[in-house]
Design a protein around this motif. Structure first.
Motif, PDB file in Angstrom:
ATOM      1  N   ARG A 171     -10.105  30.912  72.477  1.00  0.00           N
ATOM      2  CA  ARG A 171     -10.418  29.489  72.302  1.00  0.00           C
ATOM      3  C   ARG A 171     -11.891  29.280  72.579  1.00  0.00           C
ATOM      4  O   ARG A 171     -12.394  29.635  73.639  1.00  0.00           O
ATOM      5  CB  ARG A 171      -9.594  28.628  73.248  1.00  0.00           C
ATOM      6  N   THR A 204       8.244  36.252  69.835  1.00  0.00           N
ATOM      7  CA  THR A 204       7.439  35.196  69.221  1.00  0.00           C
ATOM      8  C   THR A 204       6.593  35.715  68.062  1.00  0.00           C
ATOM      9  O   THR A 204       5.889  34.961  67.428  1.00  0.00           O
ATOM     10  CB  THR A 204       6.503  34.553  70.261  1.00  0.00           C
ATOM     11  N   GLY A 205       6.630  36.997  67.798  1.00  0.00           N
ATOM     12  CA  GLY A 205       5.843  37.571  66.712  1.00  0.00           C
ATOM     13  C   GLY A 205       4.704  38.402  67.252  1.00  0.00           C
ATOM     14  O   GLY A 205       4.493  38.498  68.449  1.00  0.00           O
ATOM     15  N   CYS A 250      -7.347  36.637  69.655  1.00  0.00           N
ATOM     16  CA  CYS A 250      -7.949  35.326  69.417  1.00  0.00           C
ATOM     17  C   CYS A 250      -8.520  34.808  70.727  1.00  0.00           C
ATOM     18  O   CYS A 250      -8.131  35.249  71.801  1.00  0.00           O
ATOM     19  CB  CYS A 250      -6.907  34.328  68.919  1.00  0.00           C
ATOM     20  N   ALA A 287      -1.076  36.259  59.361  1.00  0.00           N
ATOM     21  CA  ALA A 287      -0.157  35.387  60.097  1.00  0.00           C
ATOM     22  C   ALA A 287      -0.904  34.532  61.114  1.00  0.00           C
ATOM     23  O   ALA A 287      -0.527  33.392  61.363  1.00  0.00           O
ATOM     24  CB  ALA A 287       0.918  36.220  60.779  1.00  0.00           C
ATOM     25  N   ALA A 288      -1.961  35.068  61.708  1.00  0.00           N
ATOM     26  CA  ALA A 288      -2.749  34.285  62.667  1.00  0.00           C
ATOM     27  C   ALA A 288      -3.436  33.129  61.965  1.00  0.00           C
ATOM     28  O   ALA A 288      -3.533  32.034  62.513  1.00  0.00           O
ATOM     29  CB  ALA A 288      -3.777  35.175  63.359  1.00  0.00           C
ATOM     30  N   ALA A 297      -2.313  31.652  59.342  1.00  0.00           N
ATOM     31  CA  ALA A 297      -1.251  30.696  59.022  1.00  0.00           C
ATOM     32  C   ALA A 297      -0.875  29.861  60.238  1.00  0.00           C
ATOM     33  O   ALA A 297      -0.429  28.730  60.095  1.00  0.00           O
ATOM     34  CB  ALA A 297      -0.028  31.434  58.485  1.00  0.00           C
ATOM     35  N   ARG A 298      -1.078  30.404  61.427  1.00  0.00           N
ATOM     36  CA  ARG A 298      -0.757  29.680  62.669  1.00  0.00           C
ATOM     37  C   ARG A 298      -1.898  28.787  63.132  1.00  0.00           C
ATOM     38  O   ARG A 298      -1.845  28.221  64.210  1.00  0.00           O
ATOM     39  CB  ARG A 298      -0.397  30.661  63.768  1.00  0.00           C
ATOM     40  N   GLY A 299      -2.967  28.711  62.367  1.00  0.00           N
ATOM     41  CA  GLY A 299      -4.042  27.782  62.692  1.00  0.00           C
ATOM     42  C   GLY A 299      -5.291  28.392  63.284  1.00  0.00           C
ATOM     43  O   GLY A 299      -6.212  27.667  63.661  1.00  0.00           O
ATOM     44  N   ALA A 300      -5.359  29.711  63.400  1.00  0.00           N
ATOM     45  CA  ALA A 300      -6.578  30.337  63.903  1.00  0.00           C
ATOM     46  C   ALA A 300      -7.689  30.184  62.868  1.00  0.00           C
ATOM     47  O   ALA A 300      -7.440  30.159  61.671  1.00  0.00           O
ATOM     48  CB  ALA A 300      -6.337  31.814  64.203  1.00  0.00           C
ATOM     49  N   ARG A 321     -11.344  25.271  69.304  1.00  0.00           N
ATOM     50  CA  ARG A 321     -10.362  25.818  68.368  1.00  0.00           C
ATOM     51  C   ARG A 321     -10.061  27.260  68.729  1.00  0.00           C
ATOM     52  O   ARG A 321     -10.816  27.904  69.443  1.00  0.00           O
ATOM     53  CB  ARG A 321     -10.896  25.777  66.936  1.00  0.00           C
ATOM     54  N   CYS A 364      -4.893  40.077  59.690  1.00  0.00           N
ATOM     55  CA  CYS A 364      -4.059  39.158  60.479  1.00  0.00           C
ATOM     56  C   CYS A 364      -3.761  37.862  59.712  1.00  0.00           C
ATOM     57  O   CYS A 364      -4.085  36.781  60.197  1.00  0.00           O
ATOM     58  CB  CYS A 364      -4.746  38.815  61.786  1.00  0.00           C
TER      59      CYS A 364
END
Length: 95
Positions: A23, A15-16, A21, A44-45, A47-50, A32, A42
């Motif tokens: 919540r 999954t990468g 992170c 990519a994190a 980009a994934r919505g973090a 969030r 990071c």
């Protein structure tokens, strides 16, 4: 069983890569996913919505250095429950 010569680099899961992170619900809205590391490390994190919050990041860094959770809550202005959640996440990411 076959042994590999020399040290090998760990492989990333299918999954990468995994980014530290947690919540959280801060006083500015809904729950969030907050990035604990530097966003430049990071992308990519992100980009994934973090979401990145400098006070959450600061609490994470100082907790990993052994600072007191209650003192960090006062210092950063974050709720004590949030700093406890960051501390739990930091404990899971220690090498």
């Amino acid at each position: 069983m076959r042994l590999l010569p020399g040290p090998t680099a760990p492989t990333a899961p299918a999954t990468g890569p995994v980014f530290p992170c947690v919540r959280l619900t801060l006083d500015d809205g809904p729950e969030r996913l907050y990035l604990l590391d530097d966003p430049h490390d990071c992308p990519a994190a992100m980009a994934r919505g973090a979401v990145y919050d400098p006070y959450v990041h600061l609490a994470y860094l100082l907790i990993r250095q052994g600072h007191d959770v209650r003192r960090l809550a006062r210092f950063t202005g974050l709720p004590l429950s949030v700093v406890h959640r960051v501390a739990e996440a930091a404990a899971l990411t220690r090498p």
